[in-house]
Structures are given as structure tokens and as C-alpha cells.
Design an enzyme around this catalytic site. Structure first.
Site, PDB file in Angstrom:
ATOM      1  N   LYS A 201       0.720  -9.641 -15.146  1.00 35.05           N
ATOM      2  CA  LYS A 201       1.768 -10.389 -14.960  1.00 35.05           C
ATOM      3  C   LYS A 201       1.061 -11.752 -14.871  1.00 35.05           C
ATOM      4  CE  LYS A 201       5.919 -11.885 -12.771  1.00 35.05           C
ATOM      5  NZ  LYS A 201       7.143 -11.440 -11.880  1.00 35.05           N
ATOM      6  N   GLU A 207      -8.737  -7.599  -9.130  1.00 36.95           N
ATOM      7  CA  GLU A 207      -9.093  -6.110  -9.700  1.00 36.95           C
ATOM      8  C   GLU A 207      -9.253  -6.215 -11.376  1.00 36.95           C
ATOM      9  OE1 GLU A 207      -7.193  -6.558  -7.519  1.00 36.95           O
ATOM     10  OE2 GLU A 207      -7.193  -5.095  -5.673  1.00 36.95           O
ATOM     11  N   GLY A 258       6.796  -7.312 -11.087  1.00 39.79           N
ATOM     12  CA  GLY A 258       5.525  -6.157 -11.687  1.00 39.79           C
ATOM     13  C   GLY A 258       6.117  -4.810 -11.655  1.00 39.79           C
ATOM     14  N   ARG A 259       6.763  -4.385 -10.619  1.00 40.79           N
ATOM     15  CA  ARG A 259       6.957  -2.986 -10.370  1.00 40.79           C
ATOM     16  C   ARG A 259       8.186  -2.530 -11.170  1.00 40.79           C
ATOM     17  NH1 ARG A 259       7.464  -5.936  -5.776  1.00 40.79           N
ATOM     18  NH2 ARG A 259       9.099  -6.077  -4.566  1.00 40.79           N
ATOM     19  N   GLU A 344       7.160  -1.401  -1.643  1.00 38.97           N
ATOM     20  CA  GLU A 344       6.914  -2.735  -2.207  1.00 38.97           C
ATOM     21  C   GLU A 344       8.064  -3.277  -2.050  1.00 38.97           C
ATOM     22  OE1 GLU A 344       4.944  -4.533  -5.706  1.00 38.97           O
ATOM     23  OE2 GLU A 344       3.142  -4.490  -4.367  1.00 38.97           O
ATOM     24  N   HIS A 375       1.744  24.999  -1.529  1.00 36.05           N
ATOM     25  CA  HIS A 375       0.499  25.546  -0.942  1.00 36.05           C
ATOM     26  C   HIS A 375      -0.378  24.702  -0.254  1.00 36.05           C
ATOM     27  CE1 HIS A 375       1.314  29.454  -3.233  1.00 36.05           C
ATOM     28  NE2 HIS A 375       1.792  28.474  -4.162  1.00 36.05           N
ATOM     29  N   LYS A 484      -5.525 -10.092   0.450  1.00 36.51           N
ATOM     30  CA  LYS A 484      -6.023 -10.918  -0.615  1.00 36.51           C
ATOM     31  C   LYS A 484      -6.930 -11.923  -0.147  1.00 36.51           C
ATOM     32  CE  LYS A 484      -2.661  -9.590  -4.056  1.00 36.51           C
ATOM     33  NZ  LYS A 484      -1.665 -10.279  -5.264  1.00 36.51           N
TER      34      LYS A 484
HETATM   35  O1  F6P Z   1      -0.399  -7.532  -5.057  1.00 41.28           O
HETATM   36  C1  F6P Z   1       0.869  -6.678  -5.384  1.00 41.28           C
HETATM   37  C2  F6P Z   1       0.991  -7.096  -6.736  1.00 41.28           C
HETATM   38  O2  F6P Z   1       1.421  -8.494  -6.994  1.00 41.28           O
HETATM   39  C3  F6P Z   1       2.265  -6.152  -7.354  1.00 41.28           C
HETATM   40  O3  F6P Z   1       3.399  -6.470  -7.012  1.00 41.28           O
HETATM   41  C4  F6P Z   1       1.743  -6.184  -8.747  1.00 41.28           C
HETATM   42  O4  F6P Z   1       2.347  -5.125  -9.556  1.00 41.28           O
HETATM   43  C5  F6P Z   1       0.393  -6.106  -8.720  1.00 41.28           C
HETATM   44  O5  F6P Z   1      -0.204  -6.636  -7.629  1.00 41.28           O
HETATM   45  C6  F6P Z   1      -0.392  -6.676 -10.043  1.00 41.28           C
HETATM   46  O6  F6P Z   1       0.013  -7.914 -10.388  1.00 41.28           O
HETATM   47  P1  F6P Z   1      -0.332  -8.620 -11.891  1.00 41.28           P
HETATM   48  O7  F6P Z   1       0.450  -7.667 -12.825  1.00 41.28           O
HETATM   49  O8  F6P Z   1      -0.106  -9.833 -11.696  1.00 41.28           O
HETATM   50  O9  F6P Z   1      -1.839  -8.243 -11.987  1.00 41.28           O
END
Ligand code: F6P
Length: 516
Positions: A201, A207, A258-259, A344, A375, A484
Site C-alpha cells: 500500500k 521487508e 491494508g488488511r 491488528e 491431534h 519499526k
Molecule cells: O506494519 C503493519 C502494516 O502497516 C499492515 O497494516 C500492512 O498490512 C502491512 O504493514 C504492509 O503494509 P504495506 O502494504 O504498506 O507494505
């Protein structure tokens, strides 16, 4: 929204629920209730958008259910819901509307018209591209690089709908900053056969940007040509994607959390897997649930009824977790998806005005597919010291023809719910099961794009409902920021060994790791 909604603990219904819990709620026996009340199953069974829900094995009676419904009304749930659908800025801490429902609204639907036009413009372009990738036999591997909402939804859905996936293509999901994950995927790929989707987003997430840079490096180092053909970006930050060197971008908007984004351009891997028509079916299923949530009276409203149980269990029984057990292996990523969606969204300790709340909010959500969980950890569900409500999800018709399997699977899901409730008498013995342990049974006719879309939307609205009653903002996530910031500070320290100003424990760990 006409007036500021009342916080749940200040409502008369909350006080009545307290009294009802003390008087009879805490000792409620679901076995007796099912035996004595012939109308219980009907009252506690609902159908919405292809989801059949039996709530009758929960620790709740008609009086408590009525009080919970009153609580929802006292908290202005309907006005809060309508405000979200109308595009009001219900995500106040970020000053944003929350309009993921618009992503699955058909052309001409009621609601913000300009946004709806943007949605359909992007959807058409993205689905046309998805179909072109499906028809491109040279592309055998699609790698989605994204994390959190830019990973969990598309990954879960691509796995869930694998039965409908185009043959000849593999889908990979890389999220972790841990290079082992990307390296393990790249090992099996050829640049000329690979399409990378960089899903973020913000297009700033550490990452994702690290993995995207490494993927591009691997692509060119291994003779890959034509980055434009082999990379696409899914983001609200088109400028950053361009700067990164990706021209083909499918956008979405800051009013998509995002979610809540798998219905947007973030859903591109799903669309490539199942095709445009089925992706539209997925949206249609979610839209059917949206309409149910928007229109059905609260007492027949499935997301609302589920959320009210969540509140009853969390704040009155004080249960701290809920286990989700999908009895369909294709739903194996659903618990992980729900962890982000619920925890979240509703893992908050202050209300909308920033005041600390004196009641519990999001439970811990966890689980594994059945029958595997039986199990592993079901021992604790049956005989542990904590009561953990279980949510079973099963599918009436199997998508395979292997003899015997599906009946056994369905017999097991029913048996587990039965065993949790019935228990087994062996007073004082190791074989004693206390029973009276609550569960919900969610049944789909079959796992297809439409029912799956409805199921996921049901969870979204349930989370919304609980958050609205708790008076929290379900749409921000400030709690993820501190870690972060600290990681940014620690990364160079691992290289230089500078531990000045760190607490003694972290300093010692930095030094230990430097000697690896
Ligand atoms: O760090 C949490 C978050 O902001 C989530 O809410 C989001 O889904 C995820 O990181 C990834 O964010 P982005 O889509 O901006 O890379």
C-alpha cells in the site's frame, strides 16, 4: 454520524449484562438449554450470503442475546455502520474514510460515486491484465512480494480457490525480510518465466522493498530482460513504484486499509489464478454479505450476532482467546489472515477519544485446519483449564471424489463440537471432560469464489461491529510503529557494535549476535 456514540460500558445494557452474567450467565448450561428449549436451534441459526451458521452451542440464552442486541443499539452500531458505508472519515486518527465495501460494489451502486468510478476503472484494467497473464504461457511463476495485508489476503484466497486456478502456473508468496524465504523461491525460477508483483500500500515497507530490490537484482544478474514485462506494482504510491523502476502499476486508495485490501489491486494474484469472471464472483459474494450487514435487522444479522458473542465472551466470561478450526485444507491460511484482521484491527487499549478502556478488546485468534488440530492442541480445548470458544468451518460438498474422506471429515467436525459441549463423566478421573464448552459451526455449501468472498466479508463486518461497540478505532495500527523505529536504530549497531544508550539486555544480545 448524527451524535457521538456512547461507549459500551456507559450504557444501561452493559450494566444489565453484568447483572445477567452474575445471576445466571456464568452458570449457563448449553446442554440443558438445547434439551429444554425446542426453539433454540432455530433462534440461533442464521443464513447469510451462502454461509449457514449454527450458534446454538454457545453459552448464551435468549435474555442475554436480547441484552447484547440492546447494547449494539445503545452504542449506535447502526449509525456507525451507515457512516462507514457513506464514506465518512470513521478512521479518525488517520483522517480517512473506510470504504473497502466499495471495492466490491457493482457499477451504479449507492455510495460515493467518484470513488466507485475509480474502483471500476482500475478493476477493469487489472482484470484485463490478469487475463493476459493467464494466457501468457511463457509466464509459469507468479511471485507476490508483500507483507501483512499485502500478503495474507491474496495468499489465503489463492490457496482457498486453488481448485479454480489456471493450470500451468505456480504462485509464490514472499513476505519475510528473512532472505531464506526469497532465496528458497528464487532457487526454482527462471527470469524469463517469472512475473514479480510488488504489493505494498505504502511502497515503503522495509521487508517488501528489500525483497523487491533483491528480486530485481536476481532478475538482471540471471539474464532477465524487460523489467517492464516481468514486474508490476500494486500500490497507492504510484510515484514510489515509478521511482523504483516499475511502470506497470495498479493503484488503490488511502481509504482501503491494508488488511481490507484483497478486493483491490492487491488481489491481482488471485485474479491471475482464478480469472476475471471468478474474481468478479468473489467480489459479488462479498457484496452480498455487505448488503446483508447493511440491511438485515440486528437480530438476524450474522456478523453482528457473531460480534456480540465475541463481546459476551471477552468482557463478561473473560475468555481471552478464540480458536478457528477450518475443516478444509484449502482454508489453511484463514487463521493467519484472521489474526491480522482481528488483532491488528481490535487490539487496542484506548477508545476513540484516547481514553484507556477498562474492558478487554480483541481476543487472541489462533488455529489450524481440522482434523490436524485434533491431534495437536484439541486436548487443551477439551480438558485444559481455560475455556476457549471454537469456531468450526466446514464445507458440505467436497471438490474431490476420493471415497470416504469427506464423510469422515464432516463426522469429525460434528463430533468435536459435540464432544466440547457434552463432555464425559469420570468425576475425579483423568478421563473426565467437563463439557459445556462453546462452539460455533459455520457451513458453506461448497468452497467457491462467491461463498469464500461472503465468508471473508462476514469476518470483516464482525470485526467492525465489535470495534464499534468497544468504541475503538479498528482502522489504525499505531502499535506496529515503535518496533519499526527501533529496528532502524539497531540495524547499524549490529554492524558497528555501538551499544551506547541501549538497555543492558539488548546491548548484551547485540554483542552476542556480532560474534556469530
Ligand atoms: O506494519 C503493519 C502494516 O502497516 C499492515 O497494516 C500492512 O498490512 C502491512 O504493514 C504492509 O503494509 P504495506 O502494504 O504498506 O507494505
Amino acid at each position: 454520524m448524527a451524535s457521538t456514540p456512547r461507549r459500551c460500558d456507559a450504557t444501561p445494557a452493559w450494566q444489565s449484562l453484568r447483572q445477567a452474567f452474575e445471576a445466571h450467565g456464568s452458570s449457563f448450561d448449553v446442554r440443558a438449554a438445547l434439551r429444554d428449549d425446542p426453539s433454540r436451534v432455530e433462534r440461533f441459526t442464521l443464513d447469510a450470503g451462502g454461509v449457514h451458521a449454527d450458534l446454538s452451542k454457545n453459552l448464551v440464552d435468549a435474555q442475554v442475546e436480547d441484552l447484547l442486541l440492546q447494547l449494539a443499539r445503545d452504542c449506535g452500531l447502526e449509525a456507525q455502520r451507515d457512516a462507514m458505508f457513506a464514506g465518512e472519515k470513521v478512521n479518525a486518527t488517520e483522517g480517512r474514510s473506510v470504504l473497502h465495501v466499495l471495492l466490491r460494489a457493482p457499477r451504479g451502486a449507492k455510495g460515493p460515486a467518484a470513488e466507485l468510478a475509480q474502483v471500476h476503472g482500475t478493476l477493469d484494467a487489472m482484470l484485463a491484465y490478469a487475463d493476459s497473464v493467464r494466457n501468457d504461457a511463457a509466464i509459469t511463476d507468479v511471485v507476490n512480494i508483500g507483507i501483512g495485508g499485502s500478503d495474507l489476503g491474496p495468499q489465503m484466497a489463492t490457496i482457498a480457490l486453488d481448485e479454480f486456478a489456471v493450470p500451468g502456473k505456480r504462485f509464490h508468496f514472499v513476505s519475510n525480510i528473512d532472505g531464506h524465504e526469497l532465496a528458497a523461491v528464487l532457487r526454482h525460477l527462471e527470469p524469463q518465466n517469472t512475473l514479480f508483483l510488488v504489493a505494498s500500500k505504502t511502497f515503503t515497507t522495509l521487508e517488501t522493498m528489500t525483497n523487491a530490490r533483491s528480486a530485481r537484482q536476481w532478475f538482471t544478474a540471471n539474464g532477465g530482460k524487460d523489467v517492464a514485462r516481468h514486474f508490476a506494482a500494486l500500490t497507492t504510491n504510484v510515484a514510489a513504484a515509478k521511482e523504483f523502476g516499475i511502470d506497470r502499476t495498479f493503484g488503490f486508495w488511502d481509504w482501503v486499509g491494508g488488511r481490507y485490501s484483497m478486493w483491490s489491486a492487491i488481489g491481482l494474484p488471485i485474479a491471475i489464478a482464478i480469472g476475471a469472471d471468478r474474481f468478479r464472483d468473489l467480489l459479488a459474494g462479498a457484496h452480498a454479505m455487505d448488503e446483508h450487514f447493511r440491511m438485515a435487522p440486528l437480530e438476524r444479522n450474522l456478523p453482528v450476532r457473531l460480534a456480540l458473542l465475541d463481546i459476551w465472551y471477552r468482557d463478561f466470561h473473560r475468555f481471552t482467546s478464540r480458536s478457528v478450526a477450518p475443516y478444509h485444507s484449502a482454508l489453511r491460511r484463514l487463521p493467519a489472515y484472521l489474526q491480522q484482521l482481528e488483532m491488528e484491527s481490535n487490539g487496542k487499549r484506548v477508545d476513540r477519544d484516547g481514553r484507556e478502556v477498562p474492558y478487554g478488546t480483541s481476543p487472541v485468534v489462533w488455529g489450524e485446519p481440522g482434523t490436524n488440530g485434533q491431534h495437536a492442541y484439541f486436548q487443551m480445548l477439551h480438558q485444559g483449564t481455560d475455556v476457549i470458544p471454537v469456531e468450526f468451518i466446514a464445507v458440505r460438498k467436497a471438490a474431490h471424489t476420493l471415497e470416504g474422506h469427506h464423510d469422515q471429515l464432516l463426522a469429525n467436525v460434528l463430533a468435536q463440537a459435540q464432544a466440547l459441549m457434552q463432555g464425559k463423566q469420570d468425576p475425579g478421573g483423568h478421563k473426565h471432560f467437563p463439557g459445556n464448552r462453546p462452539s460455533t459451526m459455520l457451513l458453506l455449501d461448497r468452497l467457491d469464489p462467491r461463498t469464500f468472498g461472503a465468508l471473508v466479508a462476514m469476518y470483516e463486518h464482525r470485526v467492525f461491529t465489535a470495534g464499534a461497540i468497544w468504541g475503538i478505532n479498528s482502522f489504525d495500527q499505531w502499535g506496529v510503529e515503535l518496533g519499526k523505529v527501533l529496528a532502524k536504530d539497531l540495524a547499524p549497531r549490529l554492524a558497528t557494535g555501538d551499544v551506547a544508550g541501549l538497555d543492558a539486555s539488548t546491548a548484551a544480545l547485540v554483542q552476542h549476535l556480532r560474534h556469530r
